[in-house]
Design a protein around this motif. Structure first.
Motif, short mmCIF file in Angstrom:
data_model
loop_
_atom_site.label_atom_id
_atom_site.label_comp_id
_atom_site.label_asym_id
_atom_site.label_seq_id
_atom_site.Cartn_x
_atom_site.Cartn_y
_atom_site.Cartn_z
N GLY A 151 0.81 -1.21 0.00
CA GLY A 151 0.00 0.00 0.00
C GLY A 151 0.84 1.25 0.00
N ASP A 152 0.17 2.36 0.17
CA ASP A 152 0.81 3.66 0.17
C ASP A 152 1.53 3.88 1.50
N GLU A 153 2.76 4.34 1.42
CA GLU A 153 3.53 4.65 2.63
C GLU A 153 2.80 5.65 3.51
N ASP A 154 1.99 6.50 2.90
CA ASP A 154 1.24 7.52 3.64
C ASP A 154 -0.23 7.15 3.81
N GLY A 155 -0.56 5.87 3.56
CA GLY A 155 -1.96 5.45 3.61
C GLY A 155 -2.55 5.42 5.00
N GLY A 156 -1.68 5.26 6.01
CA GLY A 156 -2.13 5.33 7.39
C GLY A 156 -3.04 4.20 7.81
N LEU A 157 -3.92 4.53 8.76
CA LEU A 157 -4.76 3.53 9.41
C LEU A 157 -5.81 2.93 8.48
N VAL A 158 -6.17 3.65 7.41
CA VAL A 158 -7.21 3.15 6.50
C VAL A 158 -6.82 1.79 5.95
N GLN A 159 -5.56 1.64 5.56
CA GLN A 159 -5.08 0.38 5.00
C GLN A 159 -5.07 -0.72 6.05
N LEU A 160 -4.66 -0.37 7.26
CA LEU A 160 -4.63 -1.35 8.35
C LEU A 160 -6.04 -1.83 8.67
N PHE A 161 -6.97 -0.89 8.78
CA PHE A 161 -8.34 -1.26 9.15
C PHE A 161 -9.04 -2.06 8.06
N ALA A 162 -8.52 -2.03 6.84
CA ALA A 162 -9.09 -2.85 5.78
C ALA A 162 -9.00 -4.33 6.13
N GLY A 163 -8.02 -4.68 6.96
CA GLY A 163 -7.88 -6.07 7.38
C GLY A 163 -8.49 -6.37 8.73
N LEU A 164 -8.81 -5.34 9.52
CA LEU A 164 -9.29 -5.58 10.87
C LEU A 164 -10.79 -5.88 10.93
N ASN A 165 -11.59 -5.31 10.03
CA ASN A 165 -13.00 -5.70 9.99
C ASN A 165 -13.15 -7.15 9.55
N PRO A 166 -12.44 -7.60 8.50
CA PRO A 166 -12.48 -9.03 8.18
C PRO A 166 -12.00 -9.90 9.34
N GLU A 167 -10.99 -9.42 10.08
CA GLU A 167 -10.49 -10.17 11.22
C GLU A 167 -11.59 -10.40 12.25
N ARG A 168 -12.38 -9.38 12.54
CA ARG A 168 -13.46 -9.52 13.51
C ARG A 168 -14.55 -10.45 13.00
N ILE A 169 -14.87 -10.36 11.72
CA ILE A 169 -15.87 -11.24 11.13
C ILE A 169 -15.40 -12.69 11.18
N MET A 170 -14.14 -12.90 10.88
CA MET A 170 -13.59 -14.26 10.93
C MET A 170 -13.52 -14.78 12.36
N ALA A 171 -13.15 -13.91 13.28
CA ALA A 171 -13.11 -14.32 14.69
C ALA A 171 -14.50 -14.73 15.17
#
Length: 388
Positions: free
Chosen positions: A228-248
């Motif tokens: 991703g973008d070096e300056d993408g920040g938390l948006v890129q990280l959170f793209a994986g955290l909602n799926p993480e919660r759904i999978m959990a």
């Protein structure tokens, strides 16, 4: 306004049946034997990949099935419901696969996604740190530029399946040259990289998938290790955290279904005072209550997946947190009731119920604690003042 269906399609139902059939060939006894012997469930993992289930949420052009998070969540749940809960399902295809699919370059997608899909290139995920815990803003793993390379230093804890992974998607912090402030950046780090070490953490959970402390000491990475973008920040990280919660949530509901099925079967067969114990309301009612709680959690999980796959990130965030909370609570209650239904047999290795108490309890803690979910709901759903 677009209408989003929260009920599952016939195709999804068939997927569930197919995965259940596959997993039932292995089963809980096989799974626990592997765990107690210190062996891995690679045979099952590769079988899931060979049948196209492991990367079902990843685009077809990279070896996936072109489905959504709801599909991979269904796979995760059905595996757990057959007594084979695979924690790396949450990590490799759902978190890492989603982030790379959404934000990776074409070269990165071609390099990493096919292996995630067929199970030969499993990827772990590293965000948690000893001194940061739930507060991801306080992570101290640093990334600094050195010419065309990046140098990583830091420590991570409770990182699942590092010994089974070729790479780890690491969340680090880099200094913004313009503002001087630190920002989160995602790096793919090979597990055989120089300066990358990991030690297993002794756990009470009976699982072939181990937890690790990870140490990074001047790990050097090329520029294209950034996802991703070096300056993408938390948006890129959170793209994986909602799926993480759904999978959990799906992981928990699958475990809950397994516990309840075993308890109900035992209650039908175990006879005391001339009739099966399931005829007594003291046994029947708690099990019926668990069935209700599990189905409510499953419905919320399906809603969260539908919202996420429809691109409603805000709605999915709320629903994913609620689903994870509800599923963990339902799983803990189901495991406790299953043990109690079995009486003394519930705490023997032969019946395999007691181990579920620890396994389901972990769902209240990870990947985010129930208290932080309550904070989220209080603040974002109810508009109450921030409490932390």
């Amino acid at each position: 306004m677009t209408q989003i269906a929260f009920t599952e399609s016939d195709e999804r139902q068939e997927l569930r049946k197919a995965v259940a059939r596959l997993a039932s060939k292995f089963g809980r006894e096989w799974f626990t034997e592997k765990a107690r012997a210190g062996e891995k469930t690679t045979e099952l993992w590769l079988e899931i990949g060979k049948n196209g289930y492991l990367g079902i949420n990843i685009p077809e052009e990279y070896g996936g099935g072109g489905g959504g998070i709801g599909d991979i969540a269904a796979v995760c749940e059905e595996l757990a419901a057959q007594g084979c809960p695979l924690l790396l399902m949450v990590v490799s295809p759902a978190i890492c696969g989603t982030i790379i699919s959404r934000y990776g370059t074409e070269d990165q997608k071609q390099r990493w996604l096919p292996g995630i899909c067929d199970g030969t290139g499993t990827m772990a995920f590293a965000i948690t740190e000893p001194d940061a815990g739930t507060n991801t803003h306080n992570i101290t793993t640093t990334a600094r530029k050195d010419g065309d390379e990046w140098v990583l230093n830091g420590r991570k804890i409770y990182i699942s399946g590092v010994d089974e992974a070729e790479n780890v998607l690491v969340v680090a912090r880099a200094e913004d040259a313009r503002t001087g402030k630190v920002k989160p950046v995602l790096f793919v780090v090979p597990t055989d990289a120089a300066g990358f070490e990991y030690n297993a953490i002794p756990m009470e959970i009976v699982s072939p998938e181990l937890q690790f402390t990870v140490f990074m000491d001047d790990v050097r990475l090329p520029a294209d290790a950034i996802v991703g973008d070096e300056d993408g920040g938390l948006v890129q990280l959170f793209a994986g955290l909602n799926p993480e919660r759904i999978m959990a949530a799906s992981f928990s509901t699958g475990l809950a279904r397994f516990a309840l099925d075993k308890a109900a079967q035992y209650a039908k067969e175990r006879t005391v005072f001339k009739e099966p114990i399931g005829a007594h309301q003291a046994i029947a009612h708690p099990l019926a209550q668990s069935h209700i709680e599990i189905e409510m959690a499953r419905l919320m999980t399906q809603k969260a997946a539908a919202l996420y796959d429809a691109g409603d990130d805000m709605g999915a965030g709320e629903a994913a947190n609620m689903a994870k909370y509800a599923a963990a609570e339902a799983a803990c209650a189901a495991a406790d009731r299953a043990v109690h239904t079995h009486g003394g047999n519930g705490i023997t290795q032969e019946y395999g119920m007691a181990g579920l108490l620890v396994a389901t309890r972990a769902g209240r803690i990870a990947p985010v604690s129930r208290e932080m979910i309550l904070n989220f709901v209080a603040m974002h759903s109810l508009g109450l003042p921030k409490s932390y």
